[in-house]
Design a protein around this motif. Sequence first.
Motif, PDB file in Angstrom:
ATOM      1  N   GLY B 214       0.801  -1.222   0.000  1.00 40.92           N
ATOM      2  CA  GLY B 214       0.000   0.000   0.000  1.00 40.92           C
ATOM      3  C   GLY B 214       0.826   1.261   0.000  1.00 40.92           C
ATOM      4  O   GLY B 214       0.271   2.347   0.099  1.00 40.92           O
ATOM      5  N   GLY B 215       2.123   1.132  -0.075  1.00 38.36           N
ATOM      6  CA  GLY B 215       2.958   2.304  -0.265  1.00 38.36           C
ATOM      7  C   GLY B 215       3.427   2.966   1.007  1.00 38.36           C
ATOM      8  O   GLY B 215       4.037   4.034   0.948  1.00 38.36           O
ATOM      9  N   LEU B 216       3.176   2.361   2.162  1.00 39.70           N
ATOM     10  CA  LEU B 216       3.705   2.970   3.379  1.00 39.70           C
ATOM     11  C   LEU B 216       5.206   2.678   3.458  1.00 39.70           C
ATOM     12  O   LEU B 216       5.631   1.549   3.188  1.00 39.70           O
ATOM     13  N   PRO B 217       5.981   3.676   3.841  1.00 42.36           N
ATOM     14  CA  PRO B 217       7.435   3.462   3.843  1.00 42.36           C
ATOM     15  C   PRO B 217       7.900   2.721   5.098  1.00 42.36           C
ATOM     16  O   PRO B 217       8.596   3.272   5.939  1.00 42.36           O
ATOM     17  N   VAL B 218       7.470   1.488   5.220  1.00 41.61           N
ATOM     18  CA  VAL B 218       7.909   0.694   6.367  1.00 41.61           C
ATOM     19  C   VAL B 218       8.810  -0.438   5.879  1.00 41.61           C
ATOM     20  O   VAL B 218       8.762  -0.832   4.720  1.00 41.61           O
ATOM     21  N   GLY B 219       9.617  -0.960   6.808  1.00 44.57           N
ATOM     22  CA  GLY B 219      10.550  -2.014   6.442  1.00 44.57           C
ATOM     23  C   GLY B 219       9.963  -3.377   6.722  1.00 44.57           C
ATOM     24  O   GLY B 219       8.899  -3.512   7.306  1.00 44.57           O
ATOM     25  N   TRP B 220      10.680  -4.398   6.267  1.00 48.00           N
ATOM     26  CA  TRP B 220      10.157  -5.752   6.445  1.00 48.00           C
ATOM     27  C   TRP B 220      11.037  -6.619   7.335  1.00 48.00           C
ATOM     28  O   TRP B 220      10.694  -7.737   7.624  1.00 48.00           O
ATOM     29  N   GLU B 221      12.193  -6.086   7.784  1.00 47.69           N
ATOM     30  CA  GLU B 221      13.091  -6.979   8.500  1.00 47.69           C
ATOM     31  C   GLU B 221      12.620  -7.286   9.912  1.00 47.69           C
ATOM     32  O   GLU B 221      12.733  -8.417  10.358  1.00 47.69           O
ATOM     33  N   GLY B 222      12.012  -6.273  10.585  1.00 46.40           N
ATOM     34  CA  GLY B 222      11.486  -6.537  11.922  1.00 46.40           C
ATOM     35  C   GLY B 222      10.360  -7.567  11.871  1.00 46.40           C
ATOM     36  O   GLY B 222      10.410  -8.592  12.564  1.00 46.40           O
ATOM     37  N   PRO B 223       9.353  -7.318  11.039  1.00 40.57           N
ATOM     38  CA  PRO B 223       8.315  -8.339  10.858  1.00 40.57           C
ATOM     39  C   PRO B 223       8.879  -9.693  10.421  1.00 40.57           C
ATOM     40  O   PRO B 223       8.386 -10.728  10.872  1.00 40.57           O
ATOM     41  N   ASN B 224       9.914  -9.682   9.583  1.00 36.67           N
ATOM     42  CA  ASN B 224      10.501 -10.962   9.168  1.00 36.67           C
ATOM     43  C   ASN B 224      11.119 -11.697  10.353  1.00 36.67           C
ATOM     44  O   ASN B 224      11.004 -12.924  10.456  1.00 36.67           O
ATOM     45  N   VAL B 225      11.775 -10.953  11.210  1.00 38.80           N
ATOM     46  CA  VAL B 225      12.329 -11.560  12.421  1.00 38.80           C
ATOM     47  C   VAL B 225      11.202 -12.192  13.233  1.00 38.80           C
ATOM     48  O   VAL B 225      11.302 -13.330  13.709  1.00 38.80           O
ATOM     49  N   HIS B 226      10.128 -11.435  13.361  1.00 42.63           N
ATOM     50  CA  HIS B 226       8.977 -11.937  14.107  1.00 42.63           C
ATOM     51  C   HIS B 226       8.416 -13.208  13.453  1.00 42.63           C
ATOM     52  O   HIS B 226       8.131 -14.196  14.127  1.00 42.63           O
ATOM     53  N   ILE B 227       8.287 -13.162  12.131  1.00 44.31           N
ATOM     54  CA  ILE B 227       7.771 -14.328  11.403  1.00 44.31           C
ATOM     55  C   ILE B 227       8.652 -15.554  11.652  1.00 44.31           C
ATOM     56  O   ILE B 227       8.171 -16.651  11.951  1.00 44.31           O
ATOM     57  N   ALA B 228       9.972 -15.350  11.569  1.00 39.28           N
ATOM     58  CA  ALA B 228      10.880 -16.486  11.770  1.00 39.28           C
ATOM     59  C   ALA B 228      10.747 -17.041  13.187  1.00 39.28           C
ATOM     60  O   ALA B 228      10.784 -18.259  13.394  1.00 39.28           O
ATOM     61  N   CYS B 229      10.577 -16.143  14.149  1.00 40.78           N
ATOM     62  CA  CYS B 229      10.444 -16.611  15.533  1.00 40.78           C
ATOM     63  C   CYS B 229       9.148 -17.410  15.704  1.00 40.78           C
ATOM     64  O   CYS B 229       9.133 -18.417  16.427  1.00 40.78           O
TER      65      CYS B 229
END
Lengths: 740, 740
Positions: B214-229
């Motif tokens: 949706g175009g919000l300038p947010v990153g994906w690495e924090g959520p990715n860390v969460h997903i992996a956990c």
Amino acid sequence: MTETKRRNLETVPLDEVQGRHDSEALNLQGYDTVSLSNLSLPAFGQQSEAVREVDFDFLEAEQEGGNVPDEHFSEEPSVYRRFTGLLVRWIFRVPTPLRYFTHLTMFLVILGVLSASVIFLVDLSVHVLEVFRIWISSDNFGGYFVGFISYFLTALLLCLLSTFACQALGKEAEGSGIPQMKSILSGFYDRSKNSLKLRVLGAKSLGLICAIGGGLPVGWEGPNVHIACIISHQLSRLPFFRFIRRDKSLRLQMIGAACAVGLASSFGAPVGGVLYSLETTASFYIVRTFWKATAATVSGALIYKLLYDTPLVEAFQKTSFDIGVVDPTELVLFALLGILMGCAGSLFVYCVHQVYRIRMKKLPLTNRYILVGIVASVAAILQYPVELFRLDPRMAINELFSPETLRVLSPLQVFLLLVVKFPLVVVSVGLPIPAGVFVPSFLLGSCFGRLYGELLKLIFGDIIVPGGYAVVAAASFTTGVTRALSCAVIIFEVTGQLRHLVPTLVAVLFAFVTGNIFNRSLYDTLIIMKNIPYMPYMRKDRTPDMKVSQVMIRECISIQEYSNPGTLHEILQAYPEFSCFPVVNKDGYLLGAVKRRTLSTLVATQSPQLLMNSKLDMDYGDNEEFPASSGNMADDEEEEEDDSVHSSDTHPTASLNRNDSYVKTKDINESSSYSSPSLVEVPKDVSPLLVTEDTQLGRVHFMFVMLMPKCAYVVNGGKLTGVLTRLDIVECGQSTFTTN
Amino acid sequence: MTETKRRNLETVPLDEVQGRHDSEALNLQGYDTVSLSNLSLPAFGQQSEAVREVDFDFLEAEQEGGNVPDEHFSEEPSVYRRFTGLLVRWIFRVPTPLRYFTHLTMFLVILGVLSASVIFLVDLSVHVLEVFRIWISSDNFGGYFVGFISYFLTALLLCLLSTFACQALGKEAEGSGIPQMKSILSGFYDRSKNSLKLRVLGAKSLGLICAIGGGLPVGWEGPNVHIACIISHQLSRLPFFRFIRRDKSLRLQMIGAACAVGLASSFGAPVGGVLYSLETTASFYIVRTFWKATAATVSGALIYKLLYDTPLVEAFQKTSFDIGVVDPTELVLFALLGILMGCAGSLFVYCVHQVYRIRMKKLPLTNRYILVGIVASVAAILQYPVELFRLDPRMAINELFSPETLRVLSPLQVFLLLVVKFPLVVVSVGLPIPAGVFVPSFLLGSCFGRLYGELLKLIFGDIIVPGGYAVVAAASFTTGVTRALSCAVIIFEVTGQLRHLVPTLVAVLFAFVTGNIFNRSLYDTLIIMKNIPYMPYMRKDRTPDMKVSQVMIRECISIQEYSNPGTLHEILQAYPEFSCFPVVNKDGYLLGAVKRRTLSTLVATQSPQLLMNSKLDMDYGDNEEFPASSGNMADDEEEEEDDSVHSSDTHPTASLNRNDSYVKTKDINESSSYSSPSLVEVPKDVSPLLVTEDTQLGRVHFMFVMLMPKCAYVVNGGKLTGVLTRLDIVECGQSTFTTN
């Protein structure tokens, strides 16, 4: 919220919820006791501060800017300290945390710069020796034979000098040095701190220069780590950095940072050095060490860059492989290489152990000079024929790593290098000289990898870059020997390339796993071989159900809550090894513990005659030497005390000491009743670590690993029933630990 | 040797060394008691095993291959387990440690592969959404305005969908996810484990796809860390990997490894990911995590390499700077850049905190949809005009990192990008959507660095490579925001170059230090903002002299050594929150502790009627809800119990449970005397953590940080006087912790 909870609990109508009123009564009593002792003994007005600062048995984690007692900065009466104090205050004009931080950063930068410089000087000396030996063994002075003779004699002389340096200046300088650092980092600072003496630094540097200069195939990174740790320790003895020495946690963090610097300055690998120091740590790594180690290694790396850009010394060349997309098939080949290197690495460790064992069994009394002389002669004879064999191993490694075809060495010569060097390195590592193992491992690994790569090139054609295999094999063989995954990162930094990141990591992981299947790392083996105290993970499957009650020492010296000063004095005289004593009430229930120093002051204030007669009383009680496990409780403490005595001569910052003397002079007139039967109350200024008798040994072991206390008191239903020291636990685990 | 020592001590003639015989008598008594309880209750035959396995309060460090109770492998009666057991036994035919190791490795590989795949799928979905939106907003459907409208509407729709996903599936999915993982790694597993539910995985992935799409300038690495956990946690729930779930230490290590995988798979940076997970850990890092994390990240990196080599998704380009010897002058410029980035990073953190504060103060009741809608609209309006603004930030970063001159963006546009994105990112990070901060930080940092570099190029000429400054600034700005030095390593792995190693490290260190002078890291700020339980280092200067007695809860429920089963039953009913109870003798001296489950079994065997009437008795006692600090003692335990109940339906491996039921059915006939006044002896199967009242709070805090117990019992002279839980300590420190 907590208030509500308490009220809720208070209205509980059950009979069983009792012991509450009792306990509160006891608590009040206990609390009054403490304040009473505070009142009666003004010397302990700063008691809590002192407890936190020096006598805290545990390793305490510190908070940046929070931990340092302010008096280090506020009270500096000596000229030097006043000057530095003014300097800091005027120039920086910053709040205390930042001042603390500034000191710390200065320490780290100095540590990095100094270590890197010393390491470079050692390297330069080695280089000078090598150049000199090349010159005298060249054709200028005669033929091949004359050259060989001069090469041989200088080798023999230098190697004997190397072992002489260790014998004369400090036997702790022998070997790699990393096992001792592991021991210190696992909490045995007080047992291994002899390795951190200044004369060991001399022995290590001199011995290392002579050993490598004398042509023995030993590495310099282990000794360099040792050198950096000694520098760190000696720096922390400076009055300006005393706060590091006083804080047990900070001291360990600095040793960790020094390990990183030592390795980083050997290879110009700051990140790899930091990672390596993480892996050197026994069981847990204080995360705060990370930035400190990085800061120190970066300072070191700057110096490294500056110094090694000069053409004075041989350096590792940067590679420039053009490996594109790694084929999955090639990845399998790399994995296979990793497995092979893991096997080879564990074979190497096995050989080192066996050679040492045979030497101890068959040649226990052989003179160190004979041993070193024989090995040096054999090394000289074997290495002389091919020039690259006797030169700096970095030249050979650069040749083996190069992406082009081999120029100087033929594949046969690479094979010869492998065959000649492997047994030589195995034997040299165990000799009584400073001897690292990283660089020889790099060399052996890269030989193997180059051969493997050349073979694959014959099979698969030009798609294979043999140099790449040499790089990967160097990292994974070193991992197989040291079981440190950080070798991968070190090799990236040495070669300056990250393109073969994934293959290297895969190979290194396979080597790590394969090696661990067969035996433990070389450093752990050396720790066992040399009986260095160490607290590793305990193998719980081997001591599954042992309880504290099976290991503890039941005969525990304790002090009555209300004691006669004379008796206290007798205890102090009889057990000079203990730094603190448990305090029990008359029924044997443990109330707390008291420091030796507190007790001495108490005795001094109550009946100073005792102190004066102490020399006469010395023969009272059995003063025979206690085994080490009891002795280690006092070591560290005593040094701390020694230090504070020294410092109170020059820099009377230790307010406790001054108060002591104040009390002494004042109270002599008041309570000069020698052999008065009046009982005095013993203050309890140490809160000891308590465990119950039923506690599983594994759990106590974990507590010792994490909290690093010197001893724990065992209680059963509140009564003191025994004591447990670090070494008791280690000894208990050792019977299983030593079986390979 | 120990024998000698004991004898030496035995001959000590001092009167003060008493309490020895008492203690031995007591010990014998205590020991007999334990064995008696073993005899009388056959259900506790495996007591010690059970204690070690499940009810061990402490975090236990494990030894490779040593820790796993063999029954996981030897008793697998269900079809599934029997099959896997046979498989492992027949195919591998290896000793237990190796089997354990095989399981562990399988877990790590699956974790790496699965996480990397999920993360790639999320990335791919984002990419598809982006392509779709480019397509519908292109000129095919009309002019600029029509394109803008469709861009705007899809942005609004997707962002609202993102926050809806979080609201519907799990609010724990909001934000970065790294703060929650920090909380778990600092020991608050039981308080933050809701974040590891499977539905949170759904919310996080869906929300992330929609938010970035949706175009919000947010990153994906924090959520990715969460997903992996979450993946790691859910994997450990599989029966095959239950041994991981049961071992508290191993569980934490796996969360650590998952953090590493999450970050590594976001950037293809295995080493950086491992280092990052080290820095995410609160206070101490279990060194054994290191190889596990490396194994998992390497598996992930293989998948990453495989997947990102496909042209499906935008990836980071490898750079190829030709920076030779770095001039000392240039190093000063890099250091200055680091300081600037540190200031900018801490400004970023400050802004995020202030925006959140203002939102909470001024708009406390604002609907989440309105908030997200407004920000999405503003973002769409601001980002639409320049194409590169609204595309994948990786494209912009690649452009900024490029060694050549800028092609697509002009310096003015770079400046605009910085000015537009900075406030947008600040606002977006606090929104109730999954939002990382690494990638936006990279983008903002590289914008700044490119501008800085271009400026320097104007001044110093062609010697300056602006792309290099962009790389260094990206790393150091991210460090300024996250205070993670590993950003440097991540950027090396992202760009594939190590040539600018030293400048980057210098800049990152300066940014780290500068940032820490102003405030704490973004993640710590988020932890405070969102009231996530966390146990950081305590600022000792702020709670200098507090003692345990000032913080502990004095009203502690305890159980008499010899109790009436009825009373025990009442206690069990009245305090369903506690998982273990202290056992005291009739004078209030602490003897040990007993597990809730043991107590229930005891009650069940002694008077089974009570159990049957328990539903009727439920209204006895005040059953109102306890505050959280008491409740957390039971949470974890209860889940463990739930699990074992579930598993005993399908895989009755828990021998304890089976024995329980066996005892129940057998003893009902024997001792069916309800309300019998006969006292039974309470077994003591848990060895609690003991502290004395005088212990300094800082020390207890350290014990809680290192050992991770749920509570500690406070004793004074052997008597139980209170209890101390994790949250008591955190609450005590929080009053100072929250003041910025």
